[in-house]
Structure formats: C-alpha cells, structure tokens
Design a protein around this motif. Sequence first.
Motif, PDB file in Angstrom:
ATOM      1  N   LYS A   1     -37.222  31.772 -30.422  1.00  0.00           N
ATOM      2  CA  LYS A   1     -36.924  30.308 -29.926  1.00  0.00           C
ATOM      3  C   LYS A   1     -35.507  30.205 -29.160  1.00  0.00           C
ATOM      4  O   LYS A   1     -34.688  30.752 -29.811  1.00  0.00           O
TER       5      LYS A   1
ATOM      6  N   VAL B   1     -44.281  34.695 -22.405  1.00  0.00           N
ATOM      7  CA  VAL B   1     -43.145  34.104 -23.183  1.00  0.00           C
ATOM      8  C   VAL B   1     -44.121  33.551 -24.360  1.00  0.00           C
ATOM      9  O   VAL B   1     -45.070  32.707 -24.117  1.00  0.00           O
TER      10      VAL B   1
ATOM     11  N   ASP C   1     -40.733  28.717 -28.047  1.00  0.00           N
ATOM     12  CA  ASP C   1     -40.360  27.614 -27.495  1.00  0.00           C
ATOM     13  C   ASP C   1     -38.857  27.676 -26.877  1.00  0.00           C
ATOM     14  O   ASP C   1     -38.140  28.491 -27.352  1.00  0.00           O
ATOM     15  N   ASP C   2     -38.889  26.740 -25.856  1.00  0.00           N
ATOM     16  CA  ASP C   2     -37.402  26.366 -25.446  1.00  0.00           C
ATOM     17  C   ASP C   2     -36.735  27.555 -24.762  1.00  0.00           C
ATOM     18  O   ASP C   2     -35.450  27.725 -24.911  1.00  0.00           O
ATOM     19  N   VAL C   3     -37.327  28.493 -24.059  1.00  0.00           N
ATOM     20  CA  VAL C   3     -36.753  29.546 -23.597  1.00  0.00           C
ATOM     21  C   VAL C   3     -36.313  29.118 -22.176  1.00  0.00           C
ATOM     22  O   VAL C   3     -36.901  28.494 -21.278  1.00  0.00           O
ATOM     23  N   VAL C   4     -35.226  29.771 -21.540  1.00  0.00           N
ATOM     24  CA  VAL C   4     -34.775  29.593 -20.163  1.00  0.00           C
ATOM     25  C   VAL C   4     -34.509  30.901 -19.310  1.00  0.00           C
ATOM     26  O   VAL C   4     -33.762  31.594 -20.292  1.00  0.00           O
TER      27      VAL C   4
ATOM     28  N   VAL D   1     -47.139  32.045 -19.898  1.00  0.00           N
ATOM     29  CA  VAL D   1     -46.805  31.020 -20.764  1.00  0.00           C
ATOM     30  C   VAL D   1     -47.881  30.831 -21.931  1.00  0.00           C
ATOM     31  O   VAL D   1     -48.797  30.384 -21.629  1.00  0.00           O
TER      32      VAL D   1
ATOM     33  N   THR E   1     -47.074  27.622 -26.505  1.00  0.00           N
ATOM     34  CA  THR E   1     -45.610  27.751 -26.114  1.00  0.00           C
ATOM     35  C   THR E   1     -45.192  26.425 -25.196  1.00  0.00           C
ATOM     36  O   THR E   1     -45.966  25.731 -24.512  1.00  0.00           O
TER      37      THR E   1
ATOM     38  N   ASN F   1     -41.901  24.144 -23.611  1.00  0.00           N
ATOM     39  CA  ASN F   1     -40.762  24.022 -22.639  1.00  0.00           C
ATOM     40  C   ASN F   1     -40.058  25.394 -22.299  1.00  0.00           C
ATOM     41  O   ASN F   1     -38.698  25.477 -22.394  1.00  0.00           O
ATOM     42  N   LEU F   2     -40.717  26.064 -21.642  1.00  0.00           N
ATOM     43  CA  LEU F   2     -40.149  27.278 -20.611  1.00  0.00           C
ATOM     44  C   LEU F   2     -39.586  26.367 -19.460  1.00  0.00           C
ATOM     45  O   LEU F   2     -40.186  25.737 -18.706  1.00  0.00           O
TER      46      LEU F   2
ATOM     47  N   ILE G   1     -37.509  27.758 -15.873  1.00  0.00           N
ATOM     48  CA  ILE G   1     -37.112  28.723 -14.930  1.00  0.00           C
ATOM     49  C   ILE G   1     -36.325  28.009 -13.591  1.00  0.00           C
ATOM     50  O   ILE G   1     -36.890  27.375 -13.123  1.00  0.00           O
TER      51      ILE G   1
ATOM     52  N   TYR H   1     -44.332  24.275 -18.965  1.00  0.00           N
ATOM     53  CA  TYR H   1     -42.981  24.911 -18.138  1.00  0.00           C
ATOM     54  C   TYR H   1     -42.605  23.962 -16.979  1.00  0.00           C
ATOM     55  O   TYR H   1     -43.497  23.231 -16.627  1.00  0.00           O
TER      56      TYR H   1
END
Length: 401
Positions: A182, A197, A200-203, A222, A226, A228-229, A231, A250
């Motif tokens: 996360k 992915v 959660d909350d991956v940037v 995604v 999951t 809040n991705l 990009i 996403y």
Amino acid sequence: MFTTRRTWRSALAVLGAAAVIASAPAPALAASSAPWIAYGGTSVNNARVPAGPVELTTRSPRAFDTLTYVVDGRVVSAPATATQLPDGDWSATARADLSGFAGRVSVTARLTSGRSSSSIAKSVRVVDPASTLGNGSAGTITRPSRVARAQFGDGRPGALTTGLRGGSPRTVLTGDQTITRKGTVLDGVQIEGCLVVKADDVVVRNSRIVCHRPGRQLAVNVADGTRNLVIEDSEIDATGTDVGIGWGNYTLRRVNLHGSADGARWGTKVTIEDSWIHDMSREDGLHSDAMQTTSASDVVIRHNTLDPSNHGDPLNAAIMIGTETGQRSLKNVRIEGNYLGGGAYTVNIRSDANIAGLVLKDNVFEDNSRYGAVVAPTGKDIVFAGNVMGWTGKAISVDAR
C-alpha cells in the motif's frame, strides 16, 4: 468484449441497404430498377461527400433529357445532358458545388423530359474537404481544426503535453511487475514488462510501462478490490495487448497511452484527464476503441485527445459504451471538454445500454470517422450539450439507433 462482426453488423443496420460499387477506378454503374444518385462509384445515400465541387451521377430506367442538382432549394450545378446506356438505363453526370454546406443535406436531382419533370432526393453527408476518409475508405485528417485550436491551443493533449516530463527514466525494471505494498510510489521508472497493481493508493509518475505482449489481456491490471491507483505524466506503450489499462478505481493524468486494441477500459470510479490515447491496433476477433466500457459508474473523462485511428484505419470508436457485463448499467458518467476523432462512429452507444446519467458536453469532434460523430439510442438518460464539429464549429448531429 465486442467482436468485429457485431460492429459492422451494427454499422450496416444504421446505413441501411445502400448499394455499394467498387471505386477507384470508377466502374460502370450497374443497371437499376429505380432512379439513384452516385458519387465516386458508390450510392450517394449516406455517403461522405467533400464540401466543394464534386461530380454526381444520376441514372434512371426511365428516359430523361437533362439533369440539374439542387440542395436546400439552391441550384448547385449547370444542366447536364442525359445519354442512354447499353443496358437501357439513362444517365447524366453534373458537377455540383457543395461549398458552404456541412453535415446531412438533401441533394435533389431534377430530371426533365420534354415538358415533364421529376426529381430524386437523397441524403448526403457533406464533410470537411481536408479529410481523406471518403466513401467508407480509410484515412484521417492531418491538420488540427479551427475549433480545436481555439479550444485547446498548444495545450491540447498530445505528444508535447503527455508522457514523461523529466526526460528518461532513472531506473529500469525488467519483466512483469506486481505491486502489493500500500502507498507504493514509482517515480522515474521504466518497466519493461506489464504491471499488476494489488495494493491501494499506488502512484506511478514520470515513468514508462512497455508491455509488448501479444495475447496479453491487460498491460496495466488494476486488480479487483484495489483502490486509488494514480498514473500521471507517464507513458503506457501497450503494443500488442488487448487492453492498455482496466478495469476500475484508477486515475490517469497527462498519460500517453497507445498500441493496444482497446486503450482504457473503465468500470467504477475512474478519472481520465489531460491524456492522449491514440494509435490503437487492429486485432483479429476484436474491434479497437480508445476507450470502452461494458458497465460503469462514477466516471469522469475530461480534456483528453482520444482517437483510435492508426495509419489511415479509423478503427471502431474513440468511446464505445455498453452495459452488457458486470452491474449491467452505466451511472453518473461525464465525458466533457475532449477532442475526439476516428472510429466507425466516434462515439458509439449501444442500443441496449442501461443508462442512468450520461453527459457528453463541450466535446470537439473531427470529421475523420467512417459514418458520423455519434450514434446513440433514443429515450435514454443521456445529455448532449455543446458538442461541435471541429472544422465548422457547428453542433454535431446524433444518429439514432
């Protein structure tokens, strides 16, 4: 996932049973049982005819002496003399000036025979003369439209405003990557493989994903559940894959996505803005869209350039909308302020879609589709407002299913 066969069955249903004859070089037109008008060897019904001087041919099994073309009550050609063909039909060709017309117009051929007269009226789509996509053949517009330049200016999403902002990535990761922690942040990374992915909350920012995997379903997957991705300022080179990114939860900002059959597939809680999705690939058994949904809710598609066209092939749609999987519904979706082009229809909304709140607002359309800007069912909860054709600035027409 839709099939090419279904796509073209829908297109033919919209166009009706217009006679089609091979073009370039223009063949001798086949004998007819009823009068008709042709352009470039093709029935003019729903044809794409450039807004300028064009040669139109009318033929009839009944004798006539002269032919004149009229559009909206205005004579647009000099009289032409008819001749009898070897098969017995009568035919005449006149140069009609369609300059100043745009969109759907009715072209009337006035036929005179002695003191009697008759007429034939056919629907014609008058298009940007700069477009090379005519008579259903492949082609694209190569210059930005006047309205697009005014609305988007130099900041229109494209090669100069999307993708990596800080030069080449600093780190290279070889092979497919799966993120399970996360809050992971990838900055300045090149992934030479596909991305999954599962956290959660991956940037992902200032990065490039190069997933060249024919037969692979998703370049960026995604995973279910999951959230809040994000990009941003990145490139997704998905050449050969079925889908560039999917399915839900996403955000894409200033992303350059290209090469897959479908660009972005969206479901729940998706935002795509200031991005460029383009140059999709044609794959056997699939049609190709810059964006596609088969069930969605809480989606915003804002200020993007979306055109699936690839080397003159307009492919299926910039945005394809249906509700045949998942929740089988489409709720709270806004598509606004985008630059849209390509496709059989640039925006294609299935007739069986279950829609509760779809807004298409303030979008600019280029005239490089095969058949039109939008095809949509009537009687649905869809709001169309402020959408214009880029080369004329006039409101788009929505073809009804």
